[in-house]
Design a protein around this motif. Sequence first.
Motif, PDB file in Angstrom:
ATOM      1  N   CYS A   1     -39.609  -3.853  31.256  1.00 38.56           N
ATOM      2  CA  CYS A   1     -39.735  -3.777  32.703  1.00 38.56           C
ATOM      3  C   CYS A   1     -41.208  -3.940  33.065  1.00 38.56           C
ATOM      4  CB  CYS A   1     -39.198  -2.451  33.199  1.00 38.56           C
ATOM      5  SG  CYS A   1     -39.350  -2.226  34.964  1.00 38.56           S
ATOM      6  N   ASP A  28     -32.793  -3.309  31.354  1.00 39.70           N
ATOM      7  CA  ASP A  28     -32.710  -3.920  30.027  1.00 39.70           C
ATOM      8  C   ASP A  28     -33.792  -4.977  29.941  1.00 39.70           C
ATOM      9  OD1 ASP A  28     -32.067  -5.114  27.631  1.00 39.70           O
ATOM     10  OD2 ASP A  28     -30.055  -5.703  28.219  1.00 39.70           O
ATOM     11  N   VAL A  31     -38.557  -2.529  28.038  1.00 39.14           N
ATOM     12  CA  VAL A  31     -38.682  -1.076  28.065  1.00 39.14           C
ATOM     13  C   VAL A  31     -39.387  -0.617  26.790  1.00 39.14           C
ATOM     14  CG1 VAL A  31     -37.435   1.111  28.140  1.00 39.14           C
ATOM     15  CG2 VAL A  31     -36.584  -0.838  29.450  1.00 39.14           C
ATOM     16  N   ALA A  36     -41.606   3.651  29.837  1.00 37.21           N
ATOM     17  CA  ALA A  36     -40.348   4.332  30.137  1.00 37.21           C
ATOM     18  C   ALA A  36     -40.504   5.497  31.113  1.00 37.21           C
ATOM     19  CB  ALA A  36     -39.664   4.788  28.848  1.00 37.21           C
ATOM     20  N   ILE A  39     -40.569   4.090  34.545  1.00 38.19           N
ATOM     21  CA  ILE A  39     -39.273   3.505  34.891  1.00 38.19           C
ATOM     22  C   ILE A  39     -38.293   4.609  35.282  1.00 38.19           C
ATOM     23  CG2 ILE A  39     -37.322   2.171  34.022  1.00 38.19           C
ATOM     24  CD1 ILE A  39     -39.352   0.742  32.159  1.00 38.19           C
ATOM     25  N   THR A  44     -34.521   5.042  37.489  1.00 38.63           N
ATOM     26  CA  THR A  44     -33.602   4.471  36.515  1.00 38.63           C
ATOM     27  C   THR A  44     -32.959   5.579  35.692  1.00 38.63           C
ATOM     28  OG1 THR A  44     -34.919   2.482  36.366  1.00 38.63           O
ATOM     29  CG2 THR A  44     -33.446   2.906  34.534  1.00 38.63           C
ATOM     30  N   LEU A  47     -31.769   3.288  30.179  1.00 39.15           N
ATOM     31  CA  LEU A  47     -32.785   2.428  29.587  1.00 39.15           C
ATOM     32  C   LEU A  47     -32.196   1.726  28.366  1.00 39.15           C
ATOM     33  CD1 LEU A  47     -35.816   4.890  29.552  1.00 39.15           C
ATOM     34  CD2 LEU A  47     -35.292   3.160  31.272  1.00 39.15           C
ATOM     35  N   ALA A  49     -33.473  -0.188  25.271  1.00 45.74           N
ATOM     36  CA  ALA A  49     -34.752  -0.400  24.594  1.00 45.74           C
ATOM     37  C   ALA A  49     -34.510  -0.866  23.166  1.00 45.74           C
ATOM     38  CB  ALA A  49     -35.568   0.884  24.622  1.00 45.74           C
TER      39      ALA A  49
END
Length: 69
Positions: A1, A28, A31, A36, A39, A44, A47, A49
């Motif tokens: 992201c 997706d 990440v 993270a 995010i 969100t 995640l 990852a």
Amino acid sequence: CLPECLPKITARRAEINRRGLGCKIGIDGGVTLQNAPDIVAAGTGILVAGSSGFGAADMLAAVKAFMAL
């Protein structure tokens, strides 16, 4: 992201909350353990990852770090 995605996530989360919807936002791609927390803070709940986990020197430690968020 990428960092420019964060305002979009925040806006979507605000709209979901405004409408009283119970859905989660998933990210997706791109990440990492470094981005993270931002995010998640943006709204969100899911995640993905893959490379950050499978490509880590210690996959178990990476997964545990993500789960701790």
